[in-house]
Structures are given as structure tokens and as C-alpha cells.
Design a protein around this motif. Structure first.
Motif, PDB file in Angstrom:
ATOM      1  N   ILE A   1       0.798  -1.273   0.400  1.00  0.00           N
ATOM      2  CA  ILE A   1      -0.147  -0.096   0.232  1.00  0.00           C
ATOM      3  C   ILE A   1       1.053   1.146   0.191  1.00  0.00           C
ATOM      4  N   ALA A   2       0.672   1.573  -0.631  1.00  0.00           N
ATOM      5  CA  ALA A   2       1.579   3.471  -1.050  1.00  0.00           C
ATOM      6  C   ALA A   2       0.872   4.368  -0.983  1.00  0.00           C
ATOM      7  N   ALA A   3       0.608   5.383  -0.656  1.00  0.00           N
ATOM      8  CA  ALA A   3      -0.341   6.273  -0.351  1.00  0.00           C
ATOM      9  C   ALA A   3       0.199   7.774   0.749  1.00  0.00           C
ATOM     10  N   TYR A   4      -0.824   8.982   0.097  1.00  0.00           N
ATOM     11  CA  TYR A   4      -0.649  10.504   0.769  1.00  0.00           C
ATOM     12  C   TYR A   4      -1.784  10.137   1.030  1.00  0.00           C
ATOM     13  N   PRO A   5      -2.586  11.029   2.825  1.00  0.00           N
ATOM     14  CA  PRO A   5      -3.852  11.453   2.631  1.00  0.00           C
ATOM     15  C   PRO A   5      -3.959  12.581   1.953  1.00  0.00           C
ATOM     16  N   ILE A   6      -4.885  12.677   2.034  1.00  0.00           N
ATOM     17  CA  ILE A   6      -5.976  14.115   1.533  1.00  0.00           C
ATOM     18  C   ILE A   6      -7.468  13.447   1.879  1.00  0.00           C
ATOM     19  N   THR A   7      -8.009  14.322   2.309  1.00  0.00           N
ATOM     20  CA  THR A   7      -9.458  14.811   2.504  1.00  0.00           C
ATOM     21  C   THR A   7      -9.900  14.888   1.783  1.00  0.00           C
TER      22      THR A   7
END
Ligand code: SF4
Ligand code: SF4
Lengths: 400, 93, 187
Positions: A27-33
Motif C-alpha cells: 500500500i503506498a499512499a499520501y493522506p488527503i481529505t
């Protein structure tokens, strides 16, 4: 059928829970609303040892998707999630993922794009990425988010498909709304979704080259091959949905029909607005108005034949987009439905209704007004406007 | 040439090392490197620097593979012993 | 009404308004109801007036708009009444539940609502039992006593599964006390 747990989950939690059960390797991700909850839950699952995955906190969405591309090319089951500006930042890598035919699954909690800065829901993000070669599935509620996140991995990794999938839900309206979600047991998910068997993984024992130059003498052949695979995936997607329905007692389709018997005009909806629109259809039906609804689940590939079949015989159709494609005919869905119907001898009038921009609440009353407009169009047999924006104050719009 | 049905999946190259069959040496038009074996100390800097892998080592000798050498001159520039001279192709022809 | 009950919560950022909405939904879910709970999607700021919504129904809930004509309004912070029109759209046969030391009759008159009114001093209960003005659990005690939307037992089991150990115990006590101490307008 064994007893299944009904959990209180919001749309983001439903996505995260489904992903956990799908056991991604990376899992590769960057948090964003408003996608943040997905990433938070998944990192908790990994930290607590409930999910054995490599969790990469990337420094940007561009990097997140790049990491996913590398991992997926290695043969890993790969997942990411984003929204809005994050998806925009991924843009160039979106094409790479689909052209490499990598079965990455990505949740998108649909959110408007700046400016003005807006964290709320509309579909400007994924609709703007409609030509990137990804499959796009749109969900109405948390239950669908759960069910289609699981199916997305099956679809993406099917050897007849091998394409990345965006599995979309409306930001806040679905992502932050808690509902009862009937979850499957881990073993049910395992039986539906076997481990991925990659076709040409990067492997030093059997080297392959991915991402080389495609000169004009070869580029069209490679792209047309991709186009054929994308178009053909419709059939496979239908088969997988049917299998899911039969296995778990669901009733999904790529186009869902609601109250279409005897309907003369219909709303064509996508995403969470479908639910509110169905309540409006019920109210109109109670008054004896011949109104029905079609909910499009699969926007890419666009099921052109199914759309033609579903819309034929109607007098007027109102297409509810949740974004504007500036300077054309409202939203992308409206334009594509019109294009799909153009060569039909008997075709309905089609009018676009971009609605709910930047988180503006879409209410039952809006759909009542839209269906009344459609009934007028059907009666007079003329269409005067290509589209009209819904939920906007001022002349030329249906407000407020 | 191959049709869309015949080209490999997604344009992948499934045959490893097939770059060798691509004769980049055909692109060499102005000058070619020539090694003076007497001056050569076998330091292998040219072998490291050649961007095309066109310098081969054979026991205690380096040789130019003219099928793949593009004639860029990097090897001659880097050689600390002045053992590589760029010779005009016209001289040869 | 399509057999559906709509509840709107008013409070301020940081008071657990969203949690109150979700706990009510989870309690109803335990009873086999269909539920929906969501915040009014503002940018949350400590102290700013915020809203959350809960829908409960025996059949599938499809509508996803905000709630404009609630059956029940729950006010977690009495000072919000000055900042917002909390009774806007409230049905005449509905309920208004307010965290305040005041009497229901007094409030009913002041707000000019036809809905039935129940009050409880949830702040003092919370300060005493939870050590902080977290009124989102106790107010649910008063909510279920007056409206009977779900049973007290369902609320207690949700509180128990949401919190742990001593915190859960204290919250259950707060719910029970607000249930007992609810001042409900005579009808
Ligand atoms: S001229 Fe350039 S390509 Fe040819 S051997 Fe020297 S470094 Fe390699
Ligand atoms: S760099 Fe010069 S000295 Fe060194 S190996 Fe090459 S030719 Fe010989």
C-alpha cells in the motif's frame, strides 16, 4: 449462508476494511481529505499486525502511485487511495499504470478541485481523469464501496483485463457517512479473490523490459491493443459482478434500473446522488408520473451498448453529472450519453444537469424539479438547452 | 511488421538482452576510437565510461566493438594514458 | 415520513457532536434498523457551531441530503441556541432535546416551538462523572428516555463497545443518570 457481521462503517472505513480483507502486499499512499480515514485505518491495520502489507507513506501522490507501479510490476497486489488535488498530482503516472497494464486498485473519495479551495464533494477529480485508461466504478453508499472494493481487485487482476481500477465514492456524502455494512467473512473474501498471479512480473530469472520507447511504427499497435482490452473488459466485469451476486446474495449490475417499467422519462445518475434521486422518483410515481431512474456504475469503460438499450424507448433523459466540463455541454456523462445515442433512429431528448458542485447539497426537491422539466420536454418534444446547472443561485440555473 | 494482435503484451520486451541485436554502430558517422595497445595500461576507465557498453575486455586487453560504438569520444576523453585516438571516418573511407 | 426518523444534532466543535450522532446510529443498528449518520461537512474548528445528522429507518435509507425537517433536534450546547436557529424545520409533533439546567416549558416558550421539549443538565453530569464537559453520551440518555427511538440497553452496549474500562463505566453511568434526570415536558 453463514451469518455475516453488519458493521457500522462510513464509506472510507468500508473501503479500508475491504482492502484489509483483500490482503494487498503493498500500500503506498499520501493522506488527503476526504480519503484520509482510509489511509489511517490501513496504517493501523498494518501497525497492529492485522494486515501483513508493506505500507509506504509516500511524500506525494505522484510518488505514491509511482511506488505502486513498481510494486505492481513486481507482481504484488497493490493498493492506493487519493482524492482531488492528489489525483491531479498523480496524473502523468495514471497513464503509465494503465499502459503497463498493472492491476492497481485505487479508492478515490471524490472531491472538487481548487480554486476556490474546496474540500467538499464533486467528481471533477475522476471525471478529469477519465481518459487515463483506468476502469472507473462509482458507488452510491458504504455497502457498495465495500462490495466493489473487493470486486475491483478481482476485475483488475483478471488476466482478460489487467487494468488499474479507480473505485470511487463521493467525498463526505459517502466517505464520512456511517451506515450498516454487511461484511463478508475473511474466508468468503479469500474464496472470491485468490492471490494474484502476475503475467510478466519483473524477475531477474526471467527478465522483461517494461516502459521502453514506442516509436510511431509501434505505438498505435500497442495503444489499440490496450483499447481492445479495455472495451472487452466490460464483459469480464459483468461476469465477475454476476459471480459476486450469486456468491453473496447481492443484486448489482453495471447499469441499475429503478422504476423503469412504463417510464417515459428517466434520470441517469452516477454515485451517491442516485439514492436521493430514487426517493424523488418514488414521489413522482406516487403522483402517477411516468418517471424512472438508471444508475450508471461503470463509467470506464463506458457500456455504450447497454446504455443504448437501457435508454431506448424513453422520451427524455436527464443526466446528472457531478462536475462541469468547462465550455462544452455540461458534464462528461451528459456528453457521452448524447454521443452514444446519436446514431439511434428513435432516441430520447437528453439534457444535462450538473449538480452538487463543491459539496452543494443535492436534495429530493432538486430531482423533482428536474423530472418536471423532463416531463415538459417529453410533452413538447423539444429540447431548448443542452444543460442547466442544478444547485446554483442566479439566472440560467436551478437553485439554490 | 507486427499487428496489434502480434505485438507483445503492452509493448513489453520479453526477450532479455535483445538490445545487442540493435546495431548502434551504424549511427557512427564522423569519428571512431582507435586504441593504441602499447600505451594502454588496462585501467578500464574507458570500459566503465562508455555509455554504450561498446568496449569489451579480453584477458588483459580492451577492444572496441564497432557494431555498437556510436563514436561519441567519451572513451578518448577519459583515457588517462592518451591511448585512445578519435580517427575521422573520412580517413578510413 | 416513509417510516424514517430524522435527528439533527447541534453543538460546537470539540463537544463530540459527530460521536453522539454516530452512537445513536450504532445503537439503532444493534436493533436491526437501517441507519445513516454524518456530520454537516464543514471545516471543523474548536468552538464553532456544528451539526450532525442521524437517520433511522426499518427500510433501506437512500436519501443522502442533509436534514431540513427533523423529527428530533438535539442541542448539546445551550449557547448554540443564540448562534443558530436550532428549531428550523423541526416538525410540530417532534422532539427538542436540550442540554440545559432550565425547565422544558420555559425553553419551549422562548423558542416558540410546538415540538415536545426535554431538558437535562448534561454538563454538570459530565463534569461530575467524566471530569470534562463531554455531554455527547449523557445527552443520549435523555434522548432515548423522551423519544424512545432506541432502548437504553442498546445505547449502553454501544457505549461499552466504543469506550474501554473505566471510561466506559463512567460513560454508562452518565447515560443512566441523564436518563433518570431527564426533565420531560408534560403532554
Ligand atoms: S566512442 Fe563512445 S561509444 Fe565508441 S567506444 Fe568510445 S565511449 Fe563507447
Ligand atoms: S582508459 Fe585508456 S588506458 Fe585505460 S583501459 Fe582504456 S584505453 Fe587503456
Amino acid at each position: 449462508m453463514m451469518a455475516r457481521k453488519v458493521l457500522a462503517l462510513n464509506g472510507d472505513e468500508a473501503a479500508a476494511y475491504a482492502v484489509k480483507q483483500c490482503k494487498p502486499d503493498v500500500i503506498a499512499a499520501y493522506p488527503i481529505t476526504p480519503q484520509t480515514i482510509i489511509v489511517e485505518r490501513l496504517s493501523d491495520f498494518v501497525a497492529d499486525g492485522e494486515l501483513d502489507a508493506e505500507f509506504i507513506s509516500a511524500e506525494s501522490e505522484h510518488s505514491a502511485l509511482s511506488a505502486c507501479i513498481g510494486a505492481s510490476a513486481m507482481g504484488a497486489r497493490t493498493y492506493t487511495a487519493t482524492a482531488s488535488q492528489g489525483l491531479a498530482l498523480m496524473y502523468e503516472m495514471l497513464f503509465v499504470a494503465s499502459s503497463f497494464r498493472l492491476p492497481i486498485v485505487m479508492s478515490v473519495a471524490n472531491r472538487a478541485l481548487n480554486s476556490p479551495l474546496n474540500i467538499w464533494n464533486d467528481m471533477s477529480d475522476t471525471m478529469g481523469a477519465r481518459d487515463c485508461g483506468w476502469i472507473q466504478i462509482y458507488n452510491e453508499n458504504a455497502q457498495e464501496v465495500y462490495d466493489f472494493t473487493i470486486q475491483s481487485f478481482r476485475i483488475a487482476e483478471d488476466h482478460r483485463v489487467l487494468l488499474p481500477v479507480m473505485v470511487c465514492h463521493d467525498g463526505f456524502v459517502v466517505s464520512h457517512s456511517t451506515e450498516g455494512v454487511e461484511t463478508l467473512s475473511d474466508s468468503e473474501v479469500d474464496s472470491f479473490l485468490p492471490p494474484r498471479t502476475p503475467v510478466y512480473p519483473l524477475d531477474v530469472e526471467n527478465p522483461v523490459t517494461i516502459g521502453c520507447v514506442g516509436v510511431p511504427e509501434y505505438y498505435p499497435e500497442i495503444k489499440y491493443q490496450q483499447e481492445v482490452a479495455t472495451k472487452k473488459s466490460i464483459q469480464t466485469i459483468k461476469e465477475i459482478i454476476n459471480e459476486f451476486n450469486e456468491s453473496f446474495g447481492r443484486n448489482y449490475d453495471i447499469i441499475e434500473k429503478y422504476q423503469m417499467d412504463g417510464a417515459e422519462v428517466a434520470l441517469l445518475t452516477i454515485g451517491s446522488a442516485s439514492g436521493t434521486a430514487k426517493d424523488a422518483v418514488d414521489e413522482m410515481r406516487a403522483e402517477g408520473k411516468p418517471v424512472g431512474l438508471l444508475k450508471l456504475r461503470l463509467f470506464r469503460p463506458l457500456p455504450v451498448e447497454d446504455l443504448r438499450k437501457a435508454l431506448s424507448g424513453l422520451k427524455a433523459v436527464g443526466v446528472i453529472d457531478r462536475h462541469i466540463s468547462f465550455g462544452s455541454m455540461g458534464g462528461a456523462l451528459n456528453m457521452e450519453v448524447r454521443a452514444a445515442l446519436y446514431e439511434m433512429r428513435e432516441r430520447p431528448h437528453v439534457m444535462g444537469f450538473p449538480a452538487g458542485l463543491g459539496g452543494r447539497d443535492i436534495r429530493v426537491e432538486h430531482f423533482i424539479k428536474i423530472t418536471e422539466e423532463l416531463l415538459r420536454i417529453a410533452e413538447r418534444d423539444v429540447l431548448e438547452e443542452d444543460y442547466r446547472v442544478v444547485g446554483c443561485r442566479g439566472p440560467g440555473c436551478i437553485g439554490p | 511488421m507486427k499487428t496489434w494482435e502480434e505485438v507483445p503484451f503492452a509493448g513489453y520486451i520479453l526477450e532479455p538482452g535483445n538490445a545487442e541485436s540493435y546495431r548502434t554502430g551504424d549511427w557512427r558517422s564522423r569519428q571512431k576510437p582507435v586504441i593504441n595497445q602499447e600505451k594502454c595500461t588496462f585501467c578500464l576507465l574507458c570500459w566503465i565510461y562508455c555509455p554504450d557498453g561498446a568496449i569489451t575486455r579480453r584477458e588483459s586487453k580492451v577492444e572496441i566493438d564497432y557494431y555498437h560504438c556510436k563514436g561519441c569520444g567519451i572513451c578518448a576523453y577519459e583515457c588517462p594514458s592518451g591511448a585512445i585516438r578519435m580517427k575521422s571516418e573520412a580517413e578510413e573511407a | 415520513m416513509r417510516g424514517m426518523v430524522e435527528v439533527r444534532f447541534h453543538g460546537r466543535g470539540g463537544q463530540g457532536v459527530v460521536t453522539a450522532s454516530r452512537l445513536l446510529a450504532e445503537a439503532a443498528l444493534l436493533e436491526g434498523k437501517k441507519v445513516q449518520s454524518f456530520p454537516a461537512f464543514g471545516a471543523e474548528r474548536e468552538g464553532a457551531p456544528i451539526r450532525a445528522f442521524t437517520r433511522l429507518s426499518d427500510t433501506l435509507i437512500r436519501v443522502r441530503s442533509q436534514i431540513y425537517t427533523p423529527d428530533v433536534v438535539v442541542v448539546l450546547d445551550p449557547t448554540v441556541i443564540r448562534a443558530e436557529n436550532v428549531t428550523e424545520g423541526l416538525k410540530d409533533n417532534g422532539w427538542l432535546i436540550v442540554n440545559t439546567a432550565r425547565e422544558p416549558g420555559e425553553l419551549k416558550k422562548e423558542l416558540g416551538t410546538k415540538a415536545k421539549v426535554a431538558t437535562v443538565n448534561a454538563t454538570s453530569i459530565a463534569l461530575e462523572l467524566l471530569g470534562a464537559p463531554r455531554v455527547n453520551t449523557p445527552i443520549l440518555g435523555t434522548l432515548v428516555k423522551s423519544t424512545q427511538l432506541v432502548t437504553l440497553d442498546s445505547v449502553i452496549s454501544v457505549v461499552n463497545s466504543t469506550f474501554k474500562g473505566k471510561v466506559a463505566e463512567a460513560n454508562v453511568k452518565a447515560v443512566e443518570r441523564a436518563y433518570r434526570e431527564a426533565k420531560i415536558e408534560e403532554v
